[in-house]
Design an enzyme around this catalytic site. Structure first.
Site, PDB file in Angstrom:
ATOM      1  N   LYS A   1       0.850  -1.208   0.000  1.00 36.23           N
ATOM      2  CA  LYS A   1       0.000   0.000   0.000  1.00 36.23           C
ATOM      3  C   LYS A   1       0.884   1.257   0.000  1.00 36.23           C
ATOM      4  CE  LYS A   1      -3.720  -2.724   1.919  1.00 36.23           C
ATOM      5  NZ  LYS A   1      -4.921  -2.823   2.743  1.00 36.23           N
TER       6      LYS A   1
ATOM      7  N   GLU B   1      -9.777  -0.427  -1.833  1.00 40.08           N
ATOM      8  CA  GLU B   1      -9.412   0.960  -1.504  1.00 40.08           C
ATOM      9  C   GLU B   1      -9.464   1.847  -2.754  1.00 40.08           C
ATOM     10  OE1 GLU B   1      -5.773  -0.089   0.476  1.00 40.08           O
ATOM     11  OE2 GLU B   1      -6.937  -0.961   2.102  1.00 40.08           O
TER      12      GLU B   1
HETATM   13  P1  13P Z   1      -4.588  -6.224   5.580  1.00 37.80           P
HETATM   14  O1  13P Z   1      -3.828  -7.531   5.488  1.00 37.80           O
HETATM   15  O2  13P Z   1      -3.785  -5.110   6.165  1.00 37.80           O
HETATM   16  O3  13P Z   1      -5.939  -6.409   6.192  1.00 37.80           O
HETATM   17  O4  13P Z   1      -4.838  -5.763   4.056  1.00 37.80           O
HETATM   18  C1  13P Z   1      -5.359  -6.682   3.153  1.00 37.80           C
HETATM   19  C2  13P Z   1      -5.310  -6.078   1.807  1.00 37.80           C
HETATM   20  O5  13P Z   1      -6.032  -5.139   1.506  1.00 37.80           O
HETATM   21  C3  13P Z   1      -4.340  -6.612   0.844  1.00 37.80           C
HETATM   22  O6  13P Z   1      -4.550  -6.092  -0.428  1.00 37.80           O
END
Ligand code: 13P
Length: 251
Positions: A9, A98
């Site tokens: 991210k 997202e």
């Molecule tokens: P998390 O593992 O932080 O919940 O995020 C999952 C995700 O969106 C992977 O693309």
């Protein structure tokens, strides 16, 4: 095919990203990786250095977190799939929740991006998943399938085996609330059956994402239709990501 992808991210400086890669390369030699396909997905600015760090290491592939559907042109602030391919990126995450939630990406945008990725020899990692209200209303199977159907509607079935599907229930992303193994298996099996019934192709990896970490992954990875994970938070900690590769290999 077993596949574990780390979605970093919008995290890490260049130096932090380089340090994380160094730890992953050291901790993931061929004997640890085994038959697991490992993918890391850093932010755009870290892609060239990540590709470079991996030049002599075929164990790990690199994915972008997004890409524009057009090959080039007047799209200020965007990066095309063609540019990603030129930078020797292997894959691209498309339609992450997202992106859908904060940047207004629609099913139609996702479909165009999948086509663009395939046109540019990138592996599309296509994300689908229901929000909490859909889970509570009991419509989550058809809701996730509708997203997936739209994403693949214009793809040649011959190209579908080269794609990756990520089931990421939105209520489980970054919340610490992980889907149970049975919940993940139910959706994965449904999506696979629908892909088979609709397009005649169902051998692509279907991976789970959403608060997946070493303490809860073993049971999820053990499910027959779960081929691996798309990992957010735990992919930023080298030891956790390496532990997840080992758990997946043992599953
Ligand atoms: P998390 O593992 O932080 O919940 O995020 C999952 C995700 O969106 C992977 O693309």
């Amino acid at each position: 095919m077993k596949l574990l992808a780390g979605n970093w991210k919008m995290n890490n400086t260049l130096e932090e990203g380089a340090d994380l890669m160094e730890a992953l390369i050291e901790g993931l030699p061929a004997e640890v990786v085994g038959d697991v396909r490992v993918v890391v997905s850093p932010p755009f600015l870290q892609l060239p250095q990540t590709v470079h760090a991996l030049w002599e290491n075929a164990q790990i592939a690199v994915a972008a977190q997004n890409g524009h559907a057009a090959d080039g042109g007047a799209f200020t602030g965007e990066v095309s799939m063609a540019m990603l391919r030129d930078a020797e990126v292997d894959a691209v995450i498309i339609g992450h929740s997202e992106r859908r939630q904060y940047f207004g990406e629609t099913d139609s945008d996702v479909a165009e991006k999948v086509q663009s990725a395939l046109r540019n020899q990138l592996i599309p990692i296509v994300c689908v998943g229901e929000v909490l209200a859909q889970r509570k209303a009991g419509t989550y199977l058809e809701d996730t399938w509708n997203q997936l159907h739209a994403a693949f509607a214009r793809v040649n079935p011959e190209d579908m085996s080269d794609c990756v599907i990520a089931y990421e229930p939105v209520w489980a992303i970054g919340t610490g609330e992980v889907a149970t193994a049975a919940q993940a298996q139910e959706v994965h099996a449904y999506l696979r059956a629908q892909m088979e019934a609709t397009f005649g192709v169902s051998d692509m990896p279907i991976v789970y994402g959403g608060s997946c970490k070493p303490s809860n992954a073993a049971e999820i990875f053990a499910q027959p239709d779960v081929d691996g994970g798309l990992i957010g938070g735990a992919s930023l900690v080298a030891a956790d990501f390496i532990a997840l590769v080992e758990l997946l290999k043992a599953s």
